[in-house]
Enzyme design. Sequence first.
Site, short mmCIF file in Angstrom:
data_model
loop_
_atom_site.label_atom_id
_atom_site.label_comp_id
_atom_site.label_asym_id
_atom_site.label_seq_id
_atom_site.Cartn_x
_atom_site.Cartn_y
_atom_site.Cartn_z
N PHE A 41 46.96 -7.94 -23.11
CA PHE A 41 47.24 -7.41 -24.45
C PHE A 41 46.57 -8.30 -25.48
O PHE A 41 46.85 -9.51 -25.55
CB PHE A 41 48.76 -7.35 -24.68
CG PHE A 41 49.46 -6.39 -23.75
CD1 PHE A 41 49.57 -5.04 -24.07
CD2 PHE A 41 49.96 -6.82 -22.53
CE1 PHE A 41 50.18 -4.15 -23.21
CE2 PHE A 41 50.58 -5.93 -21.65
CZ PHE A 41 50.69 -4.60 -21.99
N ILE A 55 49.97 -11.59 -22.57
CA ILE A 55 49.76 -11.51 -24.01
C ILE A 55 48.89 -12.69 -24.42
O ILE A 55 49.20 -13.83 -24.10
CB ILE A 55 51.13 -11.57 -24.73
CG1 ILE A 55 51.92 -10.30 -24.40
CG2 ILE A 55 50.96 -11.76 -26.21
CD1 ILE A 55 53.31 -10.31 -25.00
N CYS A 56 47.82 -12.40 -25.13
CA CYS A 56 46.92 -13.47 -25.56
C CYS A 56 47.63 -14.38 -26.56
O CYS A 56 48.15 -13.93 -27.59
CB CYS A 56 45.68 -12.89 -26.22
SG CYS A 56 44.67 -14.15 -27.03
N VAL A 57 47.58 -15.67 -26.29
CA VAL A 57 48.32 -16.62 -27.12
C VAL A 57 47.80 -16.67 -28.57
O VAL A 57 48.59 -16.68 -29.52
CB VAL A 57 48.34 -18.03 -26.49
CG1 VAL A 57 46.94 -18.59 -26.30
CG2 VAL A 57 49.18 -18.99 -27.31
N ALA A 75 48.76 -13.55 -30.34
CA ALA A 75 50.22 -13.51 -30.51
C ALA A 75 50.66 -14.43 -31.64
O ALA A 75 51.58 -14.10 -32.40
CB ALA A 75 50.90 -13.93 -29.20
#
Lengths: 130, 130, 102, 102, 129, 129
Positions: free
Chosen positions: B39, B77-79, B82
Amino acid sequence: MKFGLLVTTGPYQHQASDTALQYCRAALEKGHEIMRVFFYNDGVNNGTRYTTPPQDDRNIVNAWSELAKEHNIDLVICVAAAQRRGIVDEGEAQRNGKDGDNIAEGFRISGLGQLVEAGIECDRVLTFGG
Amino acid sequence: MKFGLLVTTGPYQHQASDTALQYCRAALEKGHEIMRVFFYNDGVNNGTRYTTPPQDDRNIVNAWSELAKEHNIDLVICVAAAQRRGIVDEGEAQRNGKDGDNIAEGFRISGLGQLVEAGIECDRVLTFGG
Amino acid sequence: MTMLHTVNKSPLDRNNLDSCMSMAKKGSKILLIEDAVIGAMDNTAVAEKIKGAMNDFSFYVLGPDLQARGLDEGKVIGGINVVGYDGYVDLVTETDNVQSWV
Amino acid sequence: MTMLHTVNKSPLDRNNLDSCMSMAKKGSKILLIEDAVIGAMDNTAVAEKIKGAMNDFSFYVLGPDLQARGLDEGKVIGGINVVGYDGYVDLVTETDNVQSWV
Amino acid sequence: MAEPWEEDEGPVKKFMFVNRKAPYGTIYALESLEVVLISAAFDQDVSLVFTDDGVLQLKKGQTTDGIGMKNFSPTYRALEGYDIEKLYVDKESLDARGLTEDDLLVDVQVMGKAELADLMDEQDVVMSF
Amino acid sequence: MAEPWEEDEGPVKKFMFVNRKAPYGTIYALESLEVVLISAAFDQDVSLVFTDDGVLQLKKGQTTDGIGMKNFSPTYRALEGYDIEKLYVDKESLDARGLTEDDLLVDVQVMGKAELADLMDEQDVVMSF
């Protein structure tokens, strides 16, 4: 003049909330009033205090909070749009059984009536979206 | 075949994450493997447990969680994305001084390397976006 | 190699399908999904352009997205194949690579 | 009445500006912002269309958005006014209503 | 007809909602409709315009089981019950999509761009989704 | 040149990143660049294509003070340092925007759609932002 703003996209993905912020600053500078900014559609994502943008980038959420505090602007997040997207205040957390909330300072969650009311009471309502 | 998916828009605003879910179900039905769903961009907003969609509507976040659990799919989820958008797990909350987290069950936060790795290891990487 | 190109934006309002067709090699497969499914219908402002492109490409359209929008499969341009999500998966596995024109 | 129309999508990739121009009354003001500012430049594929529309509409473009994209104000189509955010506010207050073609 | 006690209830403004996007591909159509319904509760003078892919919002026969989303098109039929009866559809946009008035699930006024431009020009508030 | 110890490091795939959107109006250009930089760390064979409004990402002279956003265009100049040297720009898209190769802030190969189509066809992974 009294302005209402409608912001329909989240921060960072589209420029719309940046433009809305710049518009607010320029309008206030000229002595106009921003009665309310209504966050709808993905725009509700402007109101989460969980963001931590890179240090060399602007912090859009904080910018809204600070502008609202300084100029007494009503920042309203649409409750229905917020429920779909996970923006929650204390009351919403209780009502929907969530174990926390993430709403940022200066924002409140309310109904779409607040948008229509802005349309009735303001001289202009401007849409900023993607 | 082994698939990787890239989802770049949030739930509800665009159909892309719905289509991605339907694609996953159809692929699994045919015996294919979904190694990972990554994501990115506003796609990270698929991973918040704070959503409460209307009762007569689909719950996209839960659908991802359930699909992942049942079929052992890695939901990443891409940090960086995010952080910009306020999706936080426990570790991120500590690191960035947040007073809570909102990540949904079955999702984890990690780096963009996980996307490139999916590109290397999967037979196909498909993008679902807006 | 044969590529699958997916397009999910309306060809009446945006240039995604044009971009796709201008950069897809002859023999490519093009699948219209989401808001792009209107492009599969006959008698639209883009129908003739798509019919012309059918010499170079095979077109597919996602049935569930047509149905959601109330678009009648019977009025899809002749030669465009209506597929389900299972057919979408098959198109991906039968081709060598995929590009999404988001 | 005079309306202000704002457009924020690129007229090279999307139809927002076309829709705007087709539904704006003669005498309207059109302000190009964000990704739409490329539409204010001369020598683009849409420049002649916009020059033609200048008989019916007054065009404005947001300077900060031009600068961000490295687009030279000196190459803006003659007759299109470059304004700042303050000018944007003035355009809103000087007209009777505003519509955003998002 | 307005009831007598309603006539004193504050200003009535002309609101126009411009719908330019197809349903389901994005949420704009659905969430626009939610604003429209609320505006009715405020007794405002509400008009809806459907143009570009927005005309697809009114297409008959929407069946969403296959995409797993809720079919909200019946709500357009309910608008009349909220005294929202000014639905305007852009003829050019219908034509471009091979559609006619018979394809639409509610009664509307189909009109040309020039008439729509006149209508838009009369509004107090225009919101676009 | 690959160092000898790098040659054993797993498969090298051909990654293409297709950039179709203007910078700043949306975040896609910036976040695409972040993926590109990471892909370099994995020693993959990386190509970037700029087409449609994506060609504006490479425009010289970007100055973002006025919009309050970070100017990330210098990063394109840094790509060479990461051994990312395959930057392809669609000539037709440049032309349509009144731009030439001289307007771009890095060295690129300007090519036609047919050549770009050939390149895309050779890839293992294509991601579009």
